[in-house]
Design a protein around this motif. Structure first.
Motif, short mmCIF file in Angstrom:
data_model
loop_
_atom_site.label_atom_id
_atom_site.label_comp_id
_atom_site.label_asym_id
_atom_site.label_seq_id
_atom_site.Cartn_x
_atom_site.Cartn_y
_atom_site.Cartn_z
N THR A 96 22.06 1.09 31.16
CA THR A 96 20.88 1.79 31.65
C THR A 96 20.64 2.98 30.72
OG1 THR A 96 21.31 1.23 33.95
CG2 THR A 96 19.89 3.12 33.56
N LEU A 97 19.42 3.13 30.24
CA LEU A 97 19.08 4.31 29.43
C LEU A 97 18.67 5.42 30.39
CD1 LEU A 97 18.63 5.65 26.70
CD2 LEU A 97 16.34 4.65 26.67
N LYS A 98 19.44 6.51 30.38
CA LYS A 98 19.21 7.60 31.33
C LYS A 98 18.32 8.71 30.77
CE LYS A 98 22.34 8.76 34.13
NZ LYS A 98 23.51 9.36 34.77
N GLU A 99 18.46 8.97 29.46
CA GLU A 99 17.73 10.11 28.88
C GLU A 99 17.61 9.93 27.38
OE1 GLU A 99 18.12 15.00 28.75
OE2 GLU A 99 19.71 13.82 29.66
N VAL A 100 16.54 10.50 26.81
CA VAL A 100 16.35 10.55 25.36
C VAL A 100 16.20 12.03 25.00
CG1 VAL A 100 14.88 9.92 23.43
CG2 VAL A 100 15.25 8.29 25.28
N VAL A 101 17.04 12.50 24.07
CA VAL A 101 17.02 13.91 23.66
C VAL A 101 16.52 13.99 22.23
CG1 VAL A 101 18.43 15.98 23.34
CG2 VAL A 101 19.00 14.36 25.18
N LEU A 148 20.36 9.01 22.40
CA LEU A 148 20.10 8.17 23.56
C LEU A 148 21.29 8.27 24.51
CD1 LEU A 148 18.86 5.02 21.62
CD2 LEU A 148 17.49 6.93 22.46
N VAL A 149 21.04 8.67 25.75
CA VAL A 149 22.10 8.81 26.74
C VAL A 149 22.07 7.56 27.63
CG1 VAL A 149 23.05 10.22 28.61
CG2 VAL A 149 21.83 11.31 26.70
N PHE A 150 23.12 6.76 27.54
CA PHE A 150 23.23 5.52 28.30
C PHE A 150 24.30 5.65 29.38
CE2 PHE A 150 21.67 3.85 24.24
CZ PHE A 150 20.71 2.93 24.65
N GLU A 151 24.20 4.76 30.38
CA GLU A 151 25.28 4.57 31.33
C GLU A 151 25.62 3.09 31.32
OE1 GLU A 151 26.44 5.08 36.03
OE2 GLU A 151 24.73 6.16 35.24
N SER A 152 26.92 2.79 31.26
CA SER A 152 27.36 1.39 31.28
C SER A 152 27.27 0.89 32.72
CB SER A 152 28.78 1.28 30.73
OG SER A 152 29.65 2.15 31.40
N LYS A 153 26.62 -0.28 32.88
CA LYS A 153 26.39 -0.83 34.22
C LYS A 153 27.41 -1.89 34.60
CE LYS A 153 22.01 -1.94 35.42
NZ LYS A 153 20.61 -2.36 35.24
N ALA A 154 27.51 -2.91 33.77
CA ALA A 154 28.31 -4.07 34.12
C ALA A 154 29.05 -4.56 32.88
CB ALA A 154 27.41 -5.17 34.66
N ARG A 155 30.12 -5.31 33.12
CA ARG A 155 30.89 -5.86 32.00
C ARG A 155 30.02 -6.79 31.17
NH1 ARG A 155 36.00 -4.28 33.03
NH2 ARG A 155 36.54 -3.94 35.19
N GLY A 156 30.22 -6.71 29.86
CA GLY A 156 29.47 -7.55 28.93
C GLY A 156 29.29 -6.83 27.61
N SER A 157 28.57 -7.46 26.71
CA SER A 157 28.29 -6.90 25.39
C SER A 157 26.80 -6.91 25.15
CB SER A 157 28.97 -7.71 24.29
OG SER A 157 30.36 -7.60 24.42
N THR A 158 26.34 -5.94 24.40
CA THR A 158 24.93 -5.90 24.03
C THR A 158 24.76 -5.23 22.68
OG1 THR A 158 22.70 -5.17 24.64
CG2 THR A 158 24.50 -3.72 25.26
N PRO A 159 23.89 -5.79 21.84
CA PRO A 159 23.50 -5.02 20.66
C PRO A 159 22.46 -3.98 21.09
CG PRO A 159 22.39 -7.14 20.68
CD PRO A 159 23.31 -7.12 21.86
N ILE A 160 22.46 -2.87 20.40
CA ILE A 160 21.37 -1.90 20.53
C ILE A 160 20.69 -1.94 19.18
CG2 ILE A 160 20.73 0.50 20.94
CD1 ILE A 160 23.29 0.80 22.57
N SER A 161 19.45 -2.41 19.17
CA SER A 161 18.77 -2.71 17.91
C SER A 161 17.49 -1.91 17.76
CB SER A 161 18.41 -4.19 17.83
OG SER A 161 19.56 -4.99 17.98
#
Length: 187
Positions: A96-101, A148-161
């Motif tokens: 989840t993207l929580k904030e952009v600074v 980019l301030v993220f929070e990890s939600k669930a197990r898994g992998s993701t690219p951030i592109s």
């Protein structure tokens, strides 16, 4: 404390060959090592930079579920940028993207620079952008465009592109950028 007089030789740049480094990260980032979010960036002359890049730092990240973390969007540009927009995507089932600074490179143009950040926390994309308020002037150099301030939600992998970039010089000429993605693993 004694001071020493500076000579003209002291003002000369020091050149290091980063490409011959034998570290595990050699070749991972374009010439320069990544910046941390805490570093203060200084302007870099265009002939010292090389090419135009936007990359994410850190490039690989592992974290348990339910934790907050930051990824910096780092900009390196030999070309003077008058305006830019970039779209960043990720898997919203994992993060989840929580904030952009806003990053410090934007402030090189002065105070109150128009900086756009558009995102829905669970959409899986974020649009960043800025525009120079000064006609005929932009920015060059290296620095953090945004954190980019993220929070990890669930197990898994993701690219951030970085999936889309539109950038123009103050004259209106289009500027192209190379990008690299980051990878986040939640476990």
């Amino acid at each position: 404390i004694r001071t020493f007089p500076l000579t003209e030789e002291d003002a000369e740049p020091i050149w290091l060959n980063h490409e011959s480094s034998s570290s595990a990260d050699a070749g991972k980032y374009p010439v320069d090592p990544p910046l941390s979010a805490e570093q203060t960036e200084e302007a870099v002359e265009a002939d010292e930079i090389g090419s135009n890049y936007i990359y994410l730092n850190p490039a690989n990240f592992e974290i348990p579920p339910g934790r907050e973390f930051r990824i910096s969007v780092v900009l390196r540009s030999t070309a003077e940028i008058g305006n830019m927009s970039a779209v960043i995507t990720f898997d919203p089932s994992v993060l989840t993207l929580k904030e952009v600074v806003e990053g410090s490179i934007i402030r090189k143009m002065g105070e109150s620079i128009p900086f756009m950040k558009h995102f829905d926390p669970d959409s899986g994309s974020c649009t960043l952008g800025f525009s120079s308020p000064h006609v005929g002037k932009g920015i060059t150099g290296r620095g953090i465009l945004a954190s980019l301030v993220f929070e990890s939600k669930a197990r898994g992998s993701t690219p951030i592109s970085i999936t889309s970039i539109s950038a123009n010089a103050p004259t209106g000429k289009s500027i192209s950028y190379e990008t690299t993605a980051a990878s986040v693993r939640v476990r």
